[in-house]
Each structure stands twice: as structure tokens, then as C-alpha cells.
Write a protein that holds these residues in place. Structure first.
Motif, PDB file in Angstrom:
ATOM      1  N   SER A  75      26.546  39.703  42.902  1.00  0.00           N
ATOM      2  CA  SER A  75      25.406  40.466  42.710  1.00  0.00           C
ATOM      3  C   SER A  75      24.879  40.153  41.388  1.00  0.00           C
ATOM      4  O   SER A  75      25.263  39.249  40.500  1.00  0.00           O
ATOM      5  N   ILE A  76      23.734  40.690  41.134  1.00  0.00           N
ATOM      6  CA  ILE A  76      22.743  40.317  40.039  1.00  0.00           C
ATOM      7  C   ILE A  76      23.668  40.703  38.857  1.00  0.00           C
ATOM      8  O   ILE A  76      23.669  40.163  37.778  1.00  0.00           O
ATOM      9  N   ASP A  79      26.449  38.871  33.929  1.00  0.00           N
ATOM     10  CA  ASP A  79      27.761  38.855  33.063  1.00  0.00           C
ATOM     11  C   ASP A  79      27.927  37.528  32.986  1.00  0.00           C
ATOM     12  O   ASP A  79      28.519  37.013  31.720  1.00  0.00           O
ATOM     13  N   VAL A  80      28.225  36.601  33.921  1.00  0.00           N
ATOM     14  CA  VAL A  80      28.673  34.964  33.824  1.00  0.00           C
ATOM     15  C   VAL A  80      27.678  34.363  32.883  1.00  0.00           C
ATOM     16  O   VAL A  80      28.077  33.693  31.980  1.00  0.00           O
ATOM     17  N   MET A  81      26.278  34.501  33.257  1.00  0.00           N
ATOM     18  CA  MET A  81      25.439  33.923  32.574  1.00  0.00           C
ATOM     19  C   MET A  81      25.470  34.157  31.106  1.00  0.00           C
ATOM     20  O   MET A  81      25.191  33.506  29.993  1.00  0.00           O
ATOM     21  N   ASP A 100      17.238  34.880  32.905  1.00  0.00           N
ATOM     22  CA  ASP A 100      17.598  33.662  33.374  1.00  0.00           C
ATOM     23  C   ASP A 100      18.400  34.089  34.500  1.00  0.00           C
ATOM     24  O   ASP A 100      18.118  33.361  35.685  1.00  0.00           O
ATOM     25  N   ALA A 101      19.357  34.917  34.744  1.00  0.00           N
ATOM     26  CA  ALA A 101      20.013  35.367  35.946  1.00  0.00           C
ATOM     27  C   ALA A 101      19.028  35.828  36.924  1.00  0.00           C
ATOM     28  O   ALA A 101      19.390  35.489  38.108  1.00  0.00           O
ATOM     29  N   GLN A 102      18.249  36.648  36.378  1.00  0.00           N
ATOM     30  CA  GLN A 102      17.296  37.179  37.533  1.00  0.00           C
ATOM     31  C   GLN A 102      16.536  36.002  38.153  1.00  0.00           C
ATOM     32  O   GLN A 102      16.249  36.092  39.414  1.00  0.00           O
TER      33      GLN A 102
END
Length: 66
Positions: free
Chosen positions: A14-15, A20-22, A31-33
Motif C-alpha cells: 500500500s501507499i 513508511d519504508v521510504m 517521493d513515495a506518491q
């Protein structure tokens, strides 16, 4: 690697999981988006193992072809 990112074990990243990881790597939620938009081939808002595997193959190809 996919299973490490899929922290809730539902078979999708999931986003929230990606964010969380990024963030743990020093990136931002934006950046994750952006990454999700690039990798989410079917546009359902999460990454399947197939979408993630496709991304890994592309990265591997680019690294190996240099």
C-alpha cells in the motif's frame, strides 16, 4: 524483498507501507506518491507482486547494462 515491504501480509504494498519504508530511507511522502504512480501499472493504488517484480527487473536491467 516484496514480503519485507508488505508489512501487513495482504499480498499488496500500500501507499502507507511504501511511505513508511521510504521515510526510513530518508525520502519524503511525496517521493513515495511519485514512485507509486510510476509502478502501479493497473492504477489500483497499491503494488502487486507482479508490479513489484517488473520494477525489480527494470532496475536490474539498467544496472547490468551500464
Amino acid at each position: 524483498m516484496f514480503h519485507l515491504l508488505d508489512t501487513n501480509g495482504d499480498g499488496r504494498i500500500s501507499i502507507e507501507e511504501l511511505t513508511d519504508v521510504m521515510k526510513g530511507l530518508g525520502a519524503t511522502g511525496d517521493d513515495a506518491q511519485e514512485l507509486m504512480q510510476l509502478l502501479d501499472a493497473n492504477g489500483d493504488g497499491s503494488l502487486s507482486s507482479n508490479e513489484f517484480d517488473s520494477f525489480q527487473r527494470q532496475v536490474k536491467f539498467k544496472v547490468c547494462s551500464k
